[in-house]
Design a protein around this motif. Structure first.
Motif, PDB file in Angstrom:
ATOM      1  N   SER A 156       0.515  -1.128  -0.331  1.00  0.00           N
ATOM      2  CA  SER A 156      -0.445  -0.145  -0.075  1.00  0.00           C
ATOM      3  C   SER A 156       1.101   0.924   0.206  1.00  0.00           C
ATOM      4  CB  SER A 156      -0.785  -0.313   0.870  1.00  0.00           C
ATOM      5  OG  SER A 156      -1.649  -1.490   1.288  1.00  0.00           O
ATOM      6  N   SER A 157       0.576   2.398  -0.883  1.00  0.00           N
ATOM      7  CA  SER A 157       1.029   3.620  -0.469  1.00  0.00           C
ATOM      8  C   SER A 157       1.001   3.900   0.268  1.00  0.00           C
ATOM      9  CB  SER A 157       0.197   4.437  -1.963  1.00  0.00           C
ATOM     10  OG  SER A 157       1.099   4.026  -3.171  1.00  0.00           O
ATOM     11  N   PHE A 158      -0.737   4.683   0.943  1.00  0.00           N
ATOM     12  CA  PHE A 158      -1.619   5.048   2.292  1.00  0.00           C
ATOM     13  C   PHE A 158      -2.091   3.155   2.938  1.00  0.00           C
ATOM     14  CE2 PHE A 158      -0.888   7.591  -1.576  1.00  0.00           C
ATOM     15  CZ  PHE A 158      -0.230   8.497  -0.652  1.00  0.00           C
ATOM     16  N   VAL A 159      -1.528   4.371   3.955  1.00  0.00           N
ATOM     17  CA  VAL A 159      -2.710   3.179   4.911  1.00  0.00           C
ATOM     18  C   VAL A 159      -3.527   3.708   5.702  1.00  0.00           C
ATOM     19  CG1 VAL A 159      -2.111   0.624   7.001  1.00  0.00           C
ATOM     20  CG2 VAL A 159      -0.511   1.718   5.144  1.00  0.00           C
ATOM     21  N   LEU A 160      -4.820   3.276   6.113  1.00  0.00           N
ATOM     22  CA  LEU A 160      -5.904   4.140   6.679  1.00  0.00           C
ATOM     23  C   LEU A 160      -4.949   3.713   8.114  1.00  0.00           C
ATOM     24  CD1 LEU A 160      -8.778   3.798   4.910  1.00  0.00           C
ATOM     25  CD2 LEU A 160      -7.163   5.426   4.467  1.00  0.00           C
ATOM     26  N   CYS A 161      -5.335   4.502   8.628  1.00  0.00           N
ATOM     27  CA  CYS A 161      -5.114   4.223  10.700  1.00  0.00           C
ATOM     28  C   CYS A 161      -6.022   4.871  10.958  1.00  0.00           C
ATOM     29  CB  CYS A 161      -4.300   4.782  10.961  1.00  0.00           C
ATOM     30  SG  CYS A 161      -2.526   4.258  10.127  1.00  0.00           S
ATOM     31  N   PRO A 162      -7.116   4.352  11.589  1.00  0.00           N
ATOM     32  CA  PRO A 162      -8.455   5.228  12.249  1.00  0.00           C
ATOM     33  C   PRO A 162      -8.071   4.714  13.884  1.00  0.00           C
ATOM     34  CG  PRO A 162      -8.953   2.777  11.490  1.00  0.00           C
ATOM     35  CD  PRO A 162      -7.803   3.221  10.752  1.00  0.00           C
ATOM     36  N   ARG A 163      -8.921   5.550  14.638  1.00  0.00           N
ATOM     37  CA  ARG A 163      -8.524   5.173  16.396  1.00  0.00           C
ATOM     38  C   ARG A 163      -9.743   4.017  16.116  1.00  0.00           C
ATOM     39  NH1 ARG A 163     -11.444   9.151  20.172  1.00  0.00           N
ATOM     40  NH2 ARG A 163     -10.953   7.284  21.405  1.00  0.00           N
ATOM     41  N   GLY A 164      -9.380   3.519  18.139  1.00  0.00           N
ATOM     42  CA  GLY A 164     -10.191   2.922  18.324  1.00  0.00           C
ATOM     43  C   GLY A 164     -10.943   3.143  19.574  1.00  0.00           C
ATOM     44  N   ARG A 165     -10.992   2.141  20.666  1.00  0.00           N
ATOM     45  CA  ARG A 165     -11.014   2.446  21.652  1.00  0.00           C
ATOM     46  C   ARG A 165      -9.722   4.058  22.836  1.00  0.00           C
ATOM     47  NH1 ARG A 165     -10.862  -1.014  26.569  1.00  0.00           N
ATOM     48  NH2 ARG A 165      -9.571  -2.416  24.884  1.00  0.00           N
ATOM     49  N   ALA A 166      -8.435   3.375  22.032  1.00  0.00           N
ATOM     50  CA  ALA A 166      -7.886   4.526  21.886  1.00  0.00           C
ATOM     51  C   ALA A 166      -7.698   5.408  21.343  1.00  0.00           C
ATOM     52  CB  ALA A 166      -6.148   4.119  22.678  1.00  0.00           C
ATOM     53  N   THR A 167      -7.093   7.002  21.368  1.00  0.00           N
ATOM     54  CA  THR A 167      -7.265   8.079  20.678  1.00  0.00           C
ATOM     55  C   THR A 167      -5.550   7.094  19.483  1.00  0.00           C
ATOM     56  OG1 THR A 167      -5.828   8.774  21.587  1.00  0.00           O
ATOM     57  CG2 THR A 167      -8.311   9.640  21.906  1.00  0.00           C
ATOM     58  N   SER A 168      -4.619   6.621  20.111  1.00  0.00           N
ATOM     59  CA  SER A 168      -3.687   6.326  19.228  1.00  0.00           C
ATOM     60  C   SER A 168      -3.859   5.287  18.543  1.00  0.00           C
ATOM     61  CB  SER A 168      -2.275   6.897  19.783  1.00  0.00           C
ATOM     62  OG  SER A 168      -1.600   5.944  19.415  1.00  0.00           O
ATOM     63  N   SER A 169      -3.184   4.919  17.709  1.00  0.00           N
ATOM     64  CA  SER A 169      -3.809   3.065  17.096  1.00  0.00           C
ATOM     65  C   SER A 169      -2.129   2.625  17.000  1.00  0.00           C
ATOM     66  CB  SER A 169      -4.077   3.935  15.992  1.00  0.00           C
ATOM     67  OG  SER A 169      -3.640   2.538  15.053  1.00  0.00           O
ATOM     68  N   ILE A 170      -1.414   1.121  17.172  1.00  0.00           N
ATOM     69  CA  ILE A 170      -1.025   0.890  16.857  1.00  0.00           C
ATOM     70  C   ILE A 170      -0.191   0.624  15.619  1.00  0.00           C
ATOM     71  CG2 ILE A 170      -1.707  -1.397  16.887  1.00  0.00           C
ATOM     72  CD1 ILE A 170       1.538  -0.525  18.614  1.00  0.00           C
ATOM     73  N   ARG A 171      -1.132   0.748  14.808  1.00  0.00           N
ATOM     74  CA  ARG A 171      -1.467   0.541  13.223  1.00  0.00           C
ATOM     75  C   ARG A 171      -0.750   1.577  12.515  1.00  0.00           C
ATOM     76  NH1 ARG A 171      -5.597  -2.323   9.897  1.00  0.00           N
ATOM     77  NH2 ARG A 171      -6.506  -1.845  11.679  1.00  0.00           N
ATOM     78  N   PHE A 172      -0.767   2.919  13.285  1.00  0.00           N
ATOM     79  CA  PHE A 172       0.359   4.271  13.218  1.00  0.00           C
ATOM     80  C   PHE A 172       1.570   3.509  13.389  1.00  0.00           C
ATOM     81  CE2 PHE A 172       2.115   7.945  14.383  1.00  0.00           C
ATOM     82  CZ  PHE A 172       2.318   9.108  13.277  1.00  0.00           C
ATOM     83  N   TYR A 173       2.049   2.388  13.821  1.00  0.00           N
ATOM     84  CA  TYR A 173       3.263   2.734  14.175  1.00  0.00           C
ATOM     85  C   TYR A 173       3.932   1.621  13.201  1.00  0.00           C
ATOM     86  CZ  TYR A 173       3.119   6.007  18.038  1.00  0.00           C
ATOM     87  OH  TYR A 173       2.988   7.019  18.839  1.00  0.00           O
ATOM     88  N   GLU A 174       2.933   0.799  13.252  1.00  0.00           N
ATOM     89  CA  GLU A 174       3.489  -0.697  11.837  1.00  0.00           C
ATOM     90  C   GLU A 174       3.286  -0.155  10.630  1.00  0.00           C
ATOM     91  OE1 GLU A 174       1.378  -3.982  13.973  1.00  0.00           O
ATOM     92  OE2 GLU A 174      -0.373  -2.942  13.299  1.00  0.00           O
ATOM     93  N   THR A 175       2.543   0.635  10.085  1.00  0.00           N
ATOM     94  CA  THR A 175       2.761   1.761   9.080  1.00  0.00           C
ATOM     95  C   THR A 175       3.873   2.008   8.688  1.00  0.00           C
ATOM     96  OG1 THR A 175       0.412   1.965   9.385  1.00  0.00           O
ATOM     97  CG2 THR A 175       1.710   3.151   6.792  1.00  0.00           C
ATOM     98  N   MET A 176       4.169   2.949   9.795  1.00  0.00           N
ATOM     99  CA  MET A 176       6.364   3.864   9.729  1.00  0.00           C
ATOM    100  C   MET A 176       7.200   2.671   9.574  1.00  0.00           C
ATOM    101  SD  MET A 176       5.456   6.759  12.557  1.00  0.00           S
ATOM    102  CE  MET A 176       6.955   7.391  11.899  1.00  0.00           C
ATOM    103  N   VAL A 177       6.856   1.383  10.180  1.00  0.00           N
ATOM    104  CA  VAL A 177       7.610   0.378  10.123  1.00  0.00           C
ATOM    105  C   VAL A 177       7.574  -0.256   9.199  1.00  0.00           C
ATOM    106  CG1 VAL A 177       8.386  -2.346  10.914  1.00  0.00           C
ATOM    107  CG2 VAL A 177       7.291  -0.245  12.729  1.00  0.00           C
ATOM    108  N   ALA A 178       7.031  -0.204   8.462  1.00  0.00           N
ATOM    109  CA  ALA A 178       6.517  -0.375   7.005  1.00  0.00           C
ATOM    110  C   ALA A 178       7.172   0.506   5.831  1.00  0.00           C
ATOM    111  CB  ALA A 178       5.348  -1.319   6.475  1.00  0.00           C
ATOM    112  N   GLY A 179       7.424   1.427   6.376  1.00  0.00           N
ATOM    113  CA  GLY A 179       7.930   2.224   5.064  1.00  0.00           C
ATOM    114  C   GLY A 179       6.884   3.381   3.985  1.00  0.00           C
ATOM    115  N   ARG A 180       5.093   2.847   4.981  1.00  0.00           N
ATOM    116  CA  ARG A 180       4.688   3.312   4.179  1.00  0.00           C
ATOM    117  C   ARG A 180       3.850   4.985   4.775  1.00  0.00           C
ATOM    118  NH1 ARG A 180       7.817   0.506   1.099  1.00  0.00           N
ATOM    119  NH2 ARG A 180       6.619  -1.132  -0.131  1.00  0.00           N
ATOM    120  N   VAL A 181       2.511   5.453   3.901  1.00  0.00           N
ATOM    121  CA  VAL A 181       2.388   6.645   4.789  1.00  0.00           C
ATOM    122  C   VAL A 181       0.678   6.107   5.504  1.00  0.00           C
ATOM    123  CG1 VAL A 181       1.140   8.690   3.878  1.00  0.00           C
ATOM    124  CG2 VAL A 181       3.206   7.456   2.969  1.00  0.00           C
ATOM    125  N   PRO A 182       0.823   6.756   6.728  1.00  0.00           N
ATOM    126  CA  PRO A 182      -0.084   6.458   7.970  1.00  0.00           C
ATOM    127  C   PRO A 182      -1.479   7.701   7.346  1.00  0.00           C
ATOM    128  CG  PRO A 182       1.604   7.502   8.444  1.00  0.00           C
ATOM    129  CD  PRO A 182       1.677   6.791   7.859  1.00  0.00           C
TER     130      PRO A 182
END
Length: 283
Positions: A148-174
């Motif tokens: 993916s060029s872009f990865v959708l990173c919505p909040r869940g119960r928390a305002t933050s999202s682990i997916r945001f950081y996983e996207t950074m790890v993958a070198g993609r755009v959250p």
């Protein structure tokens, strides 16, 4: 350092494991807190966090964030196992996840595009690697990020999202959907991420198409920033740096003795914990 008496700061790191999200009795009743209250801080990863003690917070809501006592930060256990490989980014965008944790997610699952991977997945718990099918889901998820060029990173119960950081790890755009999230200290989201209003996806896909030519460069910056600030080998030092800045402001000189009053969502969470305890006792 194991001697609390000689420490400049004492950091409690497992707030999310406590079963008393309002009183935090186990911290306040500890020998360290009793003896050295003004040196005690928390690393709070709770999804419904509020300013209970000075410290570093991953998901403190913007509307109740208190910068004199709280430092916005990332999760402290981030794996570097999704690093970009030779897999090309042939998808414009992807989102693989559940809609259960926040209303904003359902609209993402309705998005349609010829180069979009949108998939509803319920029941996956990222911190339970022993769950059946965990490894297979993890591999599939990693592939979806890398494609993916872009990865959708919505909040869940928390305002933050682990997916945001996983996207950074993958070198993609959250692409962040969380109006109340406060990004980690020192991070400029405009360099590597897109922030979108969480309750309205109108025009999103057109916007991503227009900016796709920048995605590779932004993804490289995302990966670079992860390595500089959030990678496992630097995380301890970065936490120390952030804590040192907070300690220097002497927040305990003005912090209320019993912390700040939590909002309704924390009370609802506490009530849910109490119900579960009662059910266990009833068995």
């Amino acid at each position: 350092m194991s001697d609390a008496a000689s420490a400049d700061a004492i950091l409690f790191t497992e707030c999310h494991q406590l079963d008393d999200p309002i009183t935090m009795t186990r911290i306040r009743g500890s020998a360290e807190f009793s003896a050295y209250r003004d040196r005690c801080y928390v690393f709070d990863q709770r999804p419904r966090a509020y300013c209970s003690l000075p410290g570093l917070y991953t998901s403190a809501p913007r509307s109740s964030f208190r910068p004199e006592y709280q430092v916005p930060w990332s999760y402290h256990k981030l794996n570097d196992d999704l690093a970009a490989t030779g897999i090309p980014a042939d998808l414009l965008v992807s989102f693989v996840g559940t809609a259960r944790s926040h209303p904003c997610r359902e609209q993402l699952l309705q998005l349609r595009h010829p180069r979009a991977l949108i998939e509803r997945v319920d029941g996956h718990v990222p911190w339970r690697p022993d769950a059946p099918g965990f490894h297979e889901r993890r591999v599939s998820f990693a592939e979806s990020l890398l494609r993916s060029s872009f990865v959708l990173c919505p909040r869940g119960r928390a305002t933050s999202s682990i997916r945001f950081y996983e996207t950074m790890v993958a070198g993609r755009v959250p692409v962040v959907f969380s109006d109340e999230w406060v990004a980690p200290q020192g991070v400029d989201l405009s360099e590597f991420a897109i922030v979108w209003p969480e309750r309205n996806v109108d025009g999103l896909l057109d916007y991503l198409e227009r900016h796709e030519e920048r995605a590779a460069e932004m993804g490289r910056r995302a990966r670079q920033l992860f390595e500089e600030r959030f990678a496992p080998e630097v995380m301890f030092d970065r936490i120390g740096d952030a804590l040192e800045l907070l300690v220097a402001t002497r927040p305990w000189q003005s912090f209320p003795k019993f912390g700040f009053m939590p909002d309704r969502r924390v009370f609802r969470h506490a009530a849910g914990i109490a119900r579960k305890k009662a059910q266990r006792l009833g068995r």
